[in-house]
Design an enzyme around this catalytic site. Structure first.
Site, PDB file in Angstrom:
ATOM      1  N   ASP A 131       0.820  -1.211   0.000  1.00  9.48           N
ATOM      2  CA  ASP A 131       0.000   0.000   0.000  1.00  9.48           C
ATOM      3  C   ASP A 131       0.857   1.265   0.000  1.00  9.48           C
ATOM      4  OD1 ASP A 131      -2.412  -1.217  -0.112  1.00  9.48           O
ATOM      5  OD2 ASP A 131      -3.019  -0.826   1.956  1.00  9.48           O
ATOM      6  N   ASP A 190       3.799  -9.063   9.414  1.00 12.95           N
ATOM      7  CA  ASP A 190       4.028  -7.647   9.160  1.00 12.95           C
ATOM      8  C   ASP A 190       5.422  -7.470   8.574  1.00 12.95           C
ATOM      9  OD1 ASP A 190       1.548  -6.965  10.000  1.00 12.95           O
ATOM     10  OD2 ASP A 190       2.157  -6.099  11.921  1.00 12.95           O
ATOM     11  N   ASP A 192       8.095  -6.094   9.384  1.00 16.19           N
ATOM     12  CA  ASP A 192       9.305  -6.173  10.199  1.00 16.19           C
ATOM     13  C   ASP A 192       9.492  -7.553  10.829  1.00 16.19           C
ATOM     14  OD1 ASP A 192       6.975  -5.502  11.667  1.00 16.19           O
ATOM     15  OD2 ASP A 192       8.195  -5.068  13.426  1.00 16.19           O
ATOM     16  N   ASP A 290      -7.213  -7.641  13.706  1.00 21.16           N
ATOM     17  CA  ASP A 290      -6.968  -9.025  14.098  1.00 21.16           C
ATOM     18  C   ASP A 290      -7.803  -9.420  15.305  1.00 21.16           C
ATOM     19  OD1 ASP A 290      -5.615  -7.259  15.690  1.00 21.16           O
ATOM     20  OD2 ASP A 290      -3.634  -8.071  15.302  1.00 21.16           O
TER      21      ASP A 290
END
Length: 535
Positions: A131, A190, A192, A290
């Protein structure tokens, strides 16, 4: 004349204190004591569960759920060999999603880690959901995906024409592709996060052999350790952050286990695609997508499993500013989800009264609303102010015994980091100001309830900086950006209260208040995190 003026001010303050401040403060004290008792009971219950489940019963996931290695891996075959996977249809199709947004510092690390996961190449698809709004970063990420595709990795680079729904919107859009719907499970990381190569071999068997499990969640392991990292993992998550601890996976029957994991982080976890679809898919109505999905899945009867032995490397926020944004998003989103789903939980006919009570009162109300409000109101406002109002006294059981008991029950769950407890207490009290504001924002659904600020990542930048003998000082403008006015204003308030108590009061609160003021000053000037004004 000056003496007469001072006497008049003192007389006016005494009158105002007795008639206006003292009654209001007394009511606030008793409200805080009630909330403290609620937290004490909750902490005692969690400690009891921890003692019984982990220490006495030695419960492990493999004892409660069936786990067997995948047939191909058990036979000693190379699961990545195409000839071996041709007859190895025991391996289910797995989709791996990496949502990212302008992740210049970490995109290579996360994509590389996912692309070397051990799994038959014809049974795994990597999906990068980008995105990014920076065209240069988008081009870099796309080139990285093309590079891995040239190495026979089935990797898809997906973009949207808008950021509607943020991460939830990206995950939802990713699941709409035909190839995604053909997969049995989806692992989410994610940008990281860096899973080990055997991540799927360890997690997917739980889902394959236990059809009642919707999600297998693994443990986050931080690549850089800071003062608050250990207690953030072991204490902040169960109390004021995410309910993600193996200590809460009760070793009893189904009724005591499925609701305990309702807020598992989907990041570094593997979902069953059918469970996602049955629960209504990803929704962007809060900033904790989530938790939203997990609650809805739990209400459908799905179970969740946390496996603390499987660790996935991730990155702590490198600056205090980034950490504040992250905690605001998590705290506000949870409180806002409580507002949105409260009635739905009450009227749900598929779960027991006990589960509803646990979810509404214990999980949401006490941990997501009461905890942040009490911590700031009592320890940062009421106690300091009471030092200036002798008409109000705080019972010693509420001032000393209850906080000490809660602290001890938290500390024994992570004895190796006991030496960090004083720093953690001071740090959490400073953070409580933002968490309280975030909780009220989400509960009242004000204008900033759905604000989403992506946590700033640094990747290997910090490691490179640490190899430089003399770090270049920050520019004056960068230093100003790391000055936080709310923290400094509250530090001033605490200093006034502590000094008044030291000079005129009969209490000894000033010792604690001075320490707390110092903590607000340290964080107010940004002296925390990987990069500080002196870096």
């Amino acid at each position: 004349m000056a003496a007469l003026g001072a006497d008049a001010v003192a007389t006016a303050w005494v009158a105002l204190r007795a008639r206006g401040v003292a009654p209001a403060l007394r009511a606030a004290v008793w409200a805080c004591l009630v909330m403290s008792a609620m937290l004490l009971v909750e902490a005692a219950c969690m400690s009891l569960v921890s003692l019984v489940a982990v220490r006495l019963m030695r419960w492990r996931p493999e004892r409660r759920y069936k786990w067997e290695p995948m047939a191909g891996a058990a036979a000693g075959r190379d699961v990545e060999d195409p000839t071996a996977s041709a007859d190895g249809c025991e391996f289910p199709r797995v989709l791996v999603q990496i949502p990212m947004y302008n992740e210049k510092e970490v995109y290579k690390l996360s994509i590389a880690a996912v692309c070397v996961l051990t799994w038959p190449p014809d049974r795994i698809i990597i999906q990068v959901l980008d995105d990014s709004t920076d065209p240069i970063i988008k081009e870099l990420v796309e080139l990285e995906c093309q590079d891995w595709a040239s190495k026979k990795i089935d990797i898809k680079y997906e973009v949207r024409n808008n950021r509607k729904g943020y991460k939830a919107g990206a995950l939802k859009k990713g699941m709409e592709h035909a190839y995604a719907q053909q997969c049995d499970f989806v692992a989410i990381f994610d940008a990281d996060f860096q899973p080990e190569s055997d991540f799927l071999l360890k997690t997917v068997p739980f889902l394959v052999h236990n059809p009642e499990i919707a999600l297998v969640q693994t443990r986050w392991e931080f690549v850089r350790i800071s003062v608050y990292s250990d207690y953030r993992m072991f204490l902040t998550w169960p109390l004021a952050g995410r309910f993600c601890s193996e200590l809460r996976c009760l070793p009893d029957d189904k009724d005591t286990e499925d609701v305990t994991g309702l807020s598992f982080q989907s990041t570094a976890g593997v979902w069953r695609v059918s469970a996602i679809n049955e629960s209504g898919g990803w929704k962007d109505r809060t900033t904790v997508e989530d938790m939203d999905l997990a609650v809805r899945a739990g209400l459908k009867g799905w179970e969740f499993l946390y496996v603390g032995d499987i660790r996935v490397k991730s990155e702590l926020p490198s600056t205090f500013k980034a950490y504040r944004h992250q905690q605001h998003r998590w705290t506000c989103g949870a409180a806002n989800l409580f507002r949105k789903m409260g009635w739905e939980i009450i009227t749900n006919k598929g779960v027991s009264i006990w589960k509803k009570y646990h979810l509404l009162y214990s999980f949401f109300f006490v941990r997501r609303v009461i905890a942040p409000i009490l911590t700031f109101l009592f320890y940062c406002v009421v106690i300091p102010l009471s030092a200036m109002v002798p008409e109000v006294s705080i019972p010693v059981w509420g001032l000393v015994y209850i906080p000490t008991a809660i602290t001890i029950m938290n500390a024994i769950r992570n004895p190796r980091s006991l030496h960090l407890m004083p720093f953690w207490i001071l740090f959490e009290n400073v953070m409580s100001m933002h968490r309280m504001r975030a909780a009220l924002t989400g509960l009242l659904e004000t204008a900033h309830a759905n604000d989403w600020v992506v946590t700033e990542k640094v990747g290997d930048v910090v490691n490179d900086d640490l190899n430089v003998p003399f770090l270049e000082p920050l520019k004056p403008t960068e230093r100003v950006e790391r000055i936080y006015i709310p923290e400094l204003l509250l530090a001033l308030y605490l200093l006034i209260c502590a000094s008044y108590d030291l000079a005129f009061g009969s209490q000894t609160y000033y010792m604690y208040i001075y320490l707390q003021a110092f903590a607000f000053i340290v964080l107010g000037f940004g002296f925390v995190g990987t990069k500080t004004p002196c870096s």
